[in-house]
Design a protein around this motif. Sequence first.
Motif, short mmCIF file in Angstrom:
data_model
loop_
_atom_site.label_atom_id
_atom_site.label_comp_id
_atom_site.label_asym_id
_atom_site.label_seq_id
_atom_site.Cartn_x
_atom_site.Cartn_y
_atom_site.Cartn_z
N GLU A 13 14.22 -0.06 -15.32
CA GLU A 13 14.82 0.63 -16.45
C GLU A 13 16.00 1.50 -16.01
O GLU A 13 16.77 1.97 -16.85
N PHE A 14 16.17 1.70 -14.71
CA PHE A 14 17.29 2.49 -14.19
C PHE A 14 18.60 1.72 -14.29
O PHE A 14 19.66 2.31 -14.23
N GLY A 15 18.54 0.42 -14.38
CA GLY A 15 19.76 -0.38 -14.46
C GLY A 15 19.48 -1.84 -14.23
O GLY A 15 18.45 -2.23 -13.69
N LYS A 16 20.42 -2.66 -14.63
CA LYS A 16 20.30 -4.11 -14.49
C LYS A 16 20.19 -4.50 -13.03
O LYS A 16 20.92 -4.00 -12.18
N ASP A 17 19.28 -5.41 -12.76
CA ASP A 17 19.10 -5.98 -11.42
C ASP A 17 18.66 -4.97 -10.36
O ASP A 17 18.83 -5.21 -9.17
N VAL A 18 18.13 -3.82 -10.77
CA VAL A 18 17.62 -2.86 -9.79
C VAL A 18 16.27 -3.36 -9.27
O VAL A 18 15.41 -3.77 -10.03
N LYS A 19 16.12 -3.33 -7.96
CA LYS A 19 14.88 -3.74 -7.31
C LYS A 19 14.29 -2.55 -6.57
O LYS A 19 14.95 -1.54 -6.37
N ILE A 20 13.05 -2.71 -6.17
CA ILE A 20 12.35 -1.69 -5.38
C ILE A 20 12.46 -2.07 -3.91
O ILE A 20 12.14 -3.19 -3.53
N GLU A 21 12.93 -1.12 -3.10
CA GLU A 21 13.00 -1.33 -1.65
C GLU A 21 12.05 -0.34 -1.00
O GLU A 21 12.12 0.87 -1.27
N ILE A 22 11.15 -0.84 -0.18
CA ILE A 22 10.16 0.02 0.47
C ILE A 22 10.32 -0.07 1.98
O ILE A 22 10.33 -1.17 2.55
N ARG A 23 10.44 1.07 2.60
CA ARG A 23 10.49 1.14 4.06
C ARG A 23 9.26 1.92 4.54
O ARG A 23 9.04 3.05 4.11
N VAL A 24 8.47 1.29 5.39
CA VAL A 24 7.24 1.90 5.90
C VAL A 24 7.40 2.17 7.39
O VAL A 24 7.89 1.31 8.14
N CYS A 25 6.98 3.35 7.80
CA CYS A 25 7.06 3.75 9.21
C CYS A 25 5.67 4.12 9.70
O CYS A 25 5.01 5.00 9.14
N ARG A 26 5.23 3.43 10.75
CA ARG A 26 3.96 3.79 11.40
C ARG A 26 4.26 4.84 12.47
O ARG A 26 5.16 4.67 13.28
N THR A 27 3.50 5.93 12.45
CA THR A 27 3.73 7.00 13.42
C THR A 27 2.60 6.99 14.44
O THR A 27 1.43 7.03 14.09
N ARG A 28 2.96 6.91 15.69
CA ARG A 28 1.97 6.89 16.77
C ARG A 28 2.49 7.70 17.96
O ARG A 28 3.54 7.39 18.51
N ARG A 29 1.75 8.74 18.30
CA ARG A 29 2.08 9.50 19.51
C ARG A 29 0.80 10.12 20.03
O ARG A 29 0.00 10.66 19.26
N ARG A 30 0.59 10.04 21.31
CA ARG A 30 -0.63 10.55 21.93
C ARG A 30 -0.84 12.02 21.60
O ARG A 30 0.08 12.83 21.68
N ASN A 31 -2.07 12.35 21.24
CA ASN A 31 -2.48 13.72 20.91
C ASN A 31 -1.72 14.31 19.71
O ASN A 31 -1.64 15.53 19.57
N ARG A 32 -1.17 13.44 18.84
CA ARG A 32 -0.46 13.92 17.65
C ARG A 32 -0.91 13.13 16.43
O ARG A 32 -0.13 12.38 15.83
N PRO A 33 -2.18 13.27 16.01
CA PRO A 33 -2.67 12.49 14.86
C PRO A 33 -1.97 12.85 13.55
O PRO A 33 -1.97 12.06 12.62
#
Length: 199
Positions: A100-120
């Motif tokens: 509804e925001f405009g013609k031909d607008v699509k959803i773009e999703i960027r997912v980031c997995r976070t992993r660092r020792r001792n940093r849950p």
Amino acid sequence: MADETTAGLVWLETIILKPDRSLKTDAAVVKTLKKELTEALAEQGYGAADLKRCVYIIRMKGDFVIAYPTGRSPVLYIGRGSALGRLSTHLSRWLHEIDEFGKDVKIEIRVCRTRRRNRPDLFKNVEADLIAWFAEKYGVIPFFNARREHTYEECADYTNTDAALMMAALGVGKGKRPRWAIAPAPANKNYEVFHRGME
């Protein structure tokens, strides 16, 4: 931002979804979008159990971006948690209406997995810093975010590469030239949502 030798962020391939308005009901649209999201993540080898401590950025893709007070960005929302479950909830509540925001607008999703020792809780820091960096650059938090996460800001160091990828996820992107920058007017049901993020 410190220059570390070990990166803690892994970005998945971008996922693009387009609401199918040939389906008669919002429920059918949402069901189809959820199925496409699950399949797109599965194709990359990820299920719900793999995506518990993630950060995700919901963006618009197409000719339109949002006209924020001090710049233009396609970012609508920055979130964290169990990516598949949270994204499914957003699809049900508001994201299925993105076209509804405009013609031909699509959803773009960027997912980031976070992993660092001792940093849950690194995913909380990454989300907080992304929202803070966004507010600093664009003069407001993203459209559908309700608040900043001050408690978790500036608690993590990032490699130069991680910081560059995080900043890139907030902007339009190289080589992309949207034709319109839009903002809701007072008659728009999302007018209050957009303006609540102005500090």
